[in-house]
Enzyme design. Structure first.
Site, PDB file in Angstrom:
ATOM      1  CE1 TYR A 129      -0.093   1.632   4.018  1.00 21.19           C
ATOM      2  CE2 TYR A 129       0.684  -0.190   4.391  1.00 21.19           C
ATOM      3  CZ  TYR A 129       0.892   0.711   4.942  1.00 21.19           C
ATOM      4  OH  TYR A 129       0.952   1.483   6.314  1.00 21.19           O
ATOM      5  CB  CYS A 130       1.587   4.067  -1.708  1.00 24.65           C
ATOM      6  SG  CYS A 130       0.524   4.200  -3.326  1.00 24.65           S
ATOM      7  CD1 TRP A 131      -2.601   9.998  -0.882  1.00 26.25           C
ATOM      8  CD2 TRP A 131      -2.612   9.864   1.659  1.00 26.25           C
ATOM      9  NE1 TRP A 131      -3.161  11.263   0.322  1.00 26.25           N
ATOM     10  CE2 TRP A 131      -2.808  10.643   1.593  1.00 26.25           C
ATOM     11  CE3 TRP A 131      -2.125   9.339   2.807  1.00 26.25           C
ATOM     12  CZ2 TRP A 131      -3.940  11.440   2.514  1.00 26.25           C
ATOM     13  CZ3 TRP A 131      -2.694   9.371   4.003  1.00 26.25           C
ATOM     14  CH2 TRP A 131      -3.747  10.385   3.938  1.00 26.25           C
ATOM     15  CE1 TYR A 136      -2.541   5.141   7.743  1.00 27.64           C
ATOM     16  CE2 TYR A 136      -2.919   7.693   7.073  1.00 27.64           C
ATOM     17  CZ  TYR A 136      -2.670   6.734   8.335  1.00 27.64           C
ATOM     18  OH  TYR A 136      -2.629   7.288   9.562  1.00 27.64           O
TER      19      TYR A 136
END
Length: 346
Positions: free
Chosen positions: A92-94, A121
């Site tokens: 995952y990222c933002w 996130y």
């Protein structure tokens, strides 16, 4: 689509959770158990962002792609080289965008069963906020009350040792909840990080059993309690810890010995009371600290500052305090606290 997508509720089904955001984003908060393998570090992300705004999106993507590819290659060589063929990482990222997408594509092409977290996130953070607004309302709380120096935090530890359920908010906040509550060399978590740790702690509790928690203000240092938990605390039964003044003073001198070793740090913290008390009072307290009259200083601070403030707040916010049973403790030694905790019903 070149890879699978998973939602937040499915995150426990994976072998590993990989956060590809920058180290500073990860430090602020991250999914429980996640490891940080940034595809762009803080400096690189700032560089790409500047190019995007000042030059063009094309130039930014070109530079960013090269950086991302190099960083992913390094993680494969240094972090993932020993992962088996059936390894199932969640990445995952933002917001579940390009950073996690790039990492997921490459790991999938190698042959690993990688998935991208849908919404990134941001989706997890939304879940945290949502759950913290609901779960505390189901807790059967028992508020451990008592003025500063009553050993409430140590009593919570004793309760935990003797089989009771405990929610230690000050431990999660890494702060003792007062003007002098900052812990040496131990920074507080960011608000988002505190929320995540708090949710993890609450989810581990059995709502069918009582949970002992210390009475706290809305803010513990620089972090705040969620509204639902704070309201539940105020509506819960109380247990008042009653300790003689002399023992409270002795205990505080022991518990805050780091201030005794560095009187100037104590003076700096007392400086936060400027404007609350007259300068002559503050100067007298500074002198006590510098001259080593710690017991005198502690008792005066308890009598003049902490006790009036505490009881005023408690009587205002805890309507069941007046009917609270009293736990009388002549001593705050571990043995005395364990004995008292063992006598309380599970």
């Amino acid at each position: 689509m070149l890879f699978k997508v998973a939602n937040v509720a499915q995150r426990t089904q994976f072998d590993e959770i990989i956060d590809v955001r920058t180290p500073s984003e990860f430090a602020e908060d991250h999914l429980p158990g996640a490891i940080n393998c940034p595809v762009l570090d803080d400096e690189e992300r700032a560089r790409v962002g500047t190019l995007y705004k000042q030059v063009s999106p094309f130039e930014a993507r070109k530079v960013g792609a090269a950086l991302v590819a190099r960083n992913i290659a390094r993680h494969i060589e240094e972090r993932f080289h020993d992962r088996p063929k059936d390894w199932r990482p969640l990445i995952y990222c933002w917001r579940g965008g390009q950073r996690s997408g790039a990492a997921t594509i490459i790991l999938t092409q190698i042959g690993w069963k990688a998935s991208q977290l849908e919404g990134g996130y941001k989706a997890y953070r939304h879940e945290v906020i949502e759950k913290l607004a609901k779960l505390p309302t189901a807790l059967d709380l028992r508020m451990v009350c008592g003025p500063t120096g009553s050993g409430k935090s140590r009593l919570l530890a004793a309760l935990l040792r003797t089989g009771h359920q405990v929610l230690d908010l000050e431990a999660l906040a890494r702060h003792r909840g007062s003007v002098l509550g900052k812990l040496p060399d131990e920074p507080q978590p960011a608000q988002k990080g505190f929320d995540s740790q708090l949710l993890t702690a609450i989810e581990a509790l059995d709502p069918a059993r009582p949970v002992f928690v210390e009475s706290e203000s809305k803010r513990i240092g620089f972090v705040s309690l969620p509204d639902a938990l704070f309201a539940r605390m105020h509506a819960s039964p109380c247990l008042m810890v009653d300790v003689p003044m002399a023992e409270r003073v002795r205990f505080l001198c022991e518990d805050y010995d780091f201030y005794l070793q560095d009187p100037e740090s104590l003076v700096r913290q007392l400086g936060f009371l400027k404007g609350v008390y007259a300068n002559r009072d503050l100067e007298a307290w500074y002198a006590m600290a510098r001259e080593g009259h710690f017991a005198q200083l502690v008792e005066e601070l308890l009598v003049r500052h902490y006790d009036p403030l505490y009881f005023r707040s408690m009587n205002q916010h805890y309507p069941q305090l007046a009917d609270a049973p009293r736990l009388k403790l002549a001593s705050l030694t571990p043995e005395a606290l364990d004995a008292a905790a063992a006598d309380l019903p599970l």
